[in-house]
Design a protein around this motif. Structure first.
Motif, short mmCIF file in Angstrom:
data_model
loop_
_atom_site.label_atom_id
_atom_site.label_comp_id
_atom_site.label_asym_id
_atom_site.label_seq_id
_atom_site.Cartn_x
_atom_site.Cartn_y
_atom_site.Cartn_z
N ASN A 55 7.03 0.01 1.12
CA ASN A 55 5.68 0.02 0.55
C ASN A 55 4.86 -1.23 0.88
OD1 ASN A 55 5.84 2.59 -0.69
ND2 ASN A 55 6.94 1.72 -2.42
N ILE A 56 5.29 -1.96 1.89
CA ILE A 56 4.53 -3.12 2.36
C ILE A 56 4.54 -3.14 3.89
CG2 ILE A 56 5.04 -4.54 0.33
CD1 ILE A 56 7.04 -6.09 2.07
N TYR A 57 3.61 -3.85 4.45
CA TYR A 57 3.62 -4.06 5.90
C TYR A 57 2.95 -5.40 6.18
CZ TYR A 57 -1.32 -2.68 5.95
OH TYR A 57 -2.68 -2.61 5.71
N GLU A 58 3.15 -5.89 7.40
CA GLU A 58 2.55 -7.15 7.82
C GLU A 58 1.58 -6.93 8.96
OE1 GLU A 58 5.61 -9.94 8.85
OE2 GLU A 58 5.96 -10.52 6.76
N THR A 59 0.58 -7.79 9.02
CA THR A 59 -0.38 -7.79 10.10
C THR A 59 -0.84 -9.21 10.33
OG1 THR A 59 -2.37 -6.70 10.97
CG2 THR A 59 -2.40 -7.36 8.65
N VAL A 60 -1.38 -9.50 11.49
CA VAL A 60 -1.72 -10.88 11.85
C VAL A 60 -3.20 -10.99 12.21
CG1 VAL A 60 -1.24 -12.81 13.41
CG2 VAL A 60 0.61 -11.25 12.72
N ALA A 61 -3.87 -11.97 11.63
CA ALA A 61 -5.25 -12.28 11.99
C ALA A 61 -5.25 -13.57 12.79
CB ALA A 61 -6.11 -12.43 10.73
N VAL A 62 -5.83 -13.52 14.00
CA VAL A 62 -5.86 -14.70 14.85
C VAL A 62 -7.02 -15.61 14.46
CG1 VAL A 62 -4.75 -13.47 16.76
CG2 VAL A 62 -7.26 -13.55 16.61
N ALA A 63 -7.06 -16.79 15.06
CA ALA A 63 -8.03 -17.82 14.68
C ALA A 63 -9.47 -17.33 14.78
CB ALA A 63 -7.83 -19.07 15.54
N GLU A 64 -9.82 -16.64 15.86
CA GLU A 64 -11.21 -16.18 16.02
C GLU A 64 -11.59 -15.19 14.93
OE1 GLU A 64 -14.22 -14.04 19.22
OE2 GLU A 64 -12.18 -14.54 19.82
N SER A 120 0.83 -1.20 0.00
CA SER A 120 0.00 0.00 0.00
C SER A 120 0.86 1.25 0.00
CB SER A 120 -0.91 0.02 1.24
OG SER A 120 -1.57 1.26 1.36
N ALA A 121 0.35 2.31 -0.60
CA ALA A 121 1.06 3.58 -0.64
C ALA A 121 1.17 4.22 0.73
CB ALA A 121 0.35 4.53 -1.61
N ILE A 122 0.34 3.79 1.68
CA ILE A 122 0.41 4.37 3.03
C ILE A 122 1.32 3.58 3.97
CG2 ILE A 122 -1.92 5.36 2.83
CD1 ILE A 122 -2.89 3.12 4.74
N ALA A 123 1.94 2.51 3.47
CA ALA A 123 2.76 1.66 4.34
C ALA A 123 3.85 2.46 5.04
CB ALA A 123 3.37 0.52 3.53
N GLY A 124 4.49 3.37 4.31
CA GLY A 124 5.58 4.15 4.89
C GLY A 124 5.13 5.14 5.96
N GLU A 125 3.83 5.41 6.02
CA GLU A 125 3.29 6.33 7.02
C GLU A 125 2.82 5.61 8.29
OE1 GLU A 125 0.34 8.88 5.25
OE2 GLU A 125 1.29 8.70 3.28
N LEU A 126 2.81 4.28 8.24
CA LEU A 126 2.34 3.51 9.38
C LEU A 126 3.42 3.34 10.43
CD1 LEU A 126 0.37 0.70 7.49
CD2 LEU A 126 -0.53 2.83 8.46
N LYS A 127 2.99 2.94 11.60
CA LYS A 127 3.91 2.62 12.69
C LYS A 127 3.56 1.24 13.22
CE LYS A 127 4.36 7.45 14.16
NZ LYS A 127 4.17 8.41 15.28
N ILE A 128 4.59 0.53 13.69
CA ILE A 128 4.36 -0.77 14.29
C ILE A 128 3.47 -0.59 15.53
CG2 ILE A 128 5.46 -2.66 15.55
CD1 ILE A 128 7.78 -2.47 13.61
N ASP A 129 2.51 -1.48 15.69
CA ASP A 129 1.52 -1.48 16.78
C ASP A 129 0.35 -0.55 16.50
OD1 ASP A 129 0.86 -2.87 19.07
OD2 ASP A 129 1.47 -1.26 20.41
N GLN A 130 0.29 0.02 15.28
CA GLN A 130 -0.83 0.89 14.90
C GLN A 130 -1.99 0.04 14.39
OE1 GLN A 130 0.22 3.72 11.82
NE2 GLN A 130 -1.12 5.27 12.71
#
Length: 202
Positions: A55-64, A28-38
Motif C-alpha cells: 500500500n505504498i510506493y516510492e518516486t523521485v523528484a529531481v532538482a529541477e 495509497s490504495a492504488i499502490a498495489g495496482e502500479l508498476k515500477i517505471d509507471q
C-alpha cells in the motif's frame, strides 16, 4: 498524458534526500495496482514509480522539479493528489495535461460560498499569454476553468465533490500550488514568437 481528473488522494508517508533529489514515499490504495517505471501525476507533476511496497510506493523528484513545483515543501502526513496516465480509449473529462508543471502560484483568497468555494491565485506574469478567460488550467493536478483573469491573477470555483476528494480543501491564503498552463496555448504562443523572429530577420 493526463486529464486533470484526480483519481485518488494519497498521503506522504516519508521523504528523504538523495543528493539533490527528493525521494517521496506515498501511501495509497492504488499502490498495489502500479508498476515500477509507471508514470503517475503527483499534485500535477509527472513522476516515475521506482519502488512498490504494501500500500505504498516510492518516486523521485529531481532538482529541477523541486525548483519549479511545490513538491519540496511536502511533509509527512500531507495529502497529495494522484492521477495515473490516461487511457486513450475513453472520454477525456478534463483537458490534456502533460504533468510538466510550469511554475507555482500562490493562493491569495479562499471564500466559502453557497455550495461551492471561490479561490483566487496569483501567478508569475510571464505566463499571462498562456491563460485566457474561461480557459483551462491544471492546479495541483486538477483540471479547472479560470475566470476573472488578469496578467497575474485568476479565480476558480470548486464544487463540493472536488473539494472533498482532493487536497484543495487544505489550501489557504499563502499556500503555493503547482500550475500547468494549457499545452495548446503554449504551441500558439511559440508559433507567434517564431513568426515574429522570421519577419524581423527578413
Amino acid at each position: 498524458m493526463f486529464t486533470g481528473i484526480i483519481e485518488i488522494s494519497g498521503e506522504v508517508i516519508a521523504t528523504r534526500e538523495e543528493g539533490s533529489n527528493l525521494v517521496l514515499t506515498i501511501g495509497s490504495a492504488i499502490a498495489g495496482e502500479l508498476k515500477i517505471d509507471q508514470s503517475v501525476a503527483h499534485n500535477g507533476v509527472c513522476l516515475t514509480v521506482t519502488n512498490i511496497g504494501d500500500n505504498i510506493y516510492e518516486t523521485v523528484a529531481v532538482a529541477e522539479t523541486l525548483q519549479k513545483t511545490n513538491l519540496g515543501q511536502l511533509t509527512t502526513g500531507q495529502h497529495i493528489n494522484l492521477e495515473r496516465a490516461m487511457v486513450f480509449n475513453g472520454r477525456i473529462d478534463g483537458h490534456l495535461v502533460q504533468g510538466h508543471v510550469d511554475g507555482v502560484g500562490t493562493c491569495i483568497l479562499r471564500e466559502a460560498q453557497d455550495g461551492s468555494w471561490l479561490y483566487r491565485f496569483s501567478y508569475p506574469s510571464g505566463f499571462a499569454g498562456l491563460i485566457v478567460e474561461k480557459g483551462s488550467i491544471c492546479m495541483n493536478g486538477i483540471s479547472l476553468t479560470v475566470f476573472d483573469v488578469t496578467n497575474d491573477q485568476f479565480s476558480v470555483a470548486i464544487i463540493p465533490y472536488t473539494y472533498t476528494h482532493t487536497n484543495v480543501q487544505y489550501i489557504q491564503p499563502g499556500t503555493q500550488v503547482n500550475l500547468e498552463f494549457d499545452i495548446l496555448g503554449k504551441y500558439v504562443a511559440r508559433q507567434i514568437a517564431v513568426n515574429r523572429e522570421v519577419l524581423a530577420a527578413s
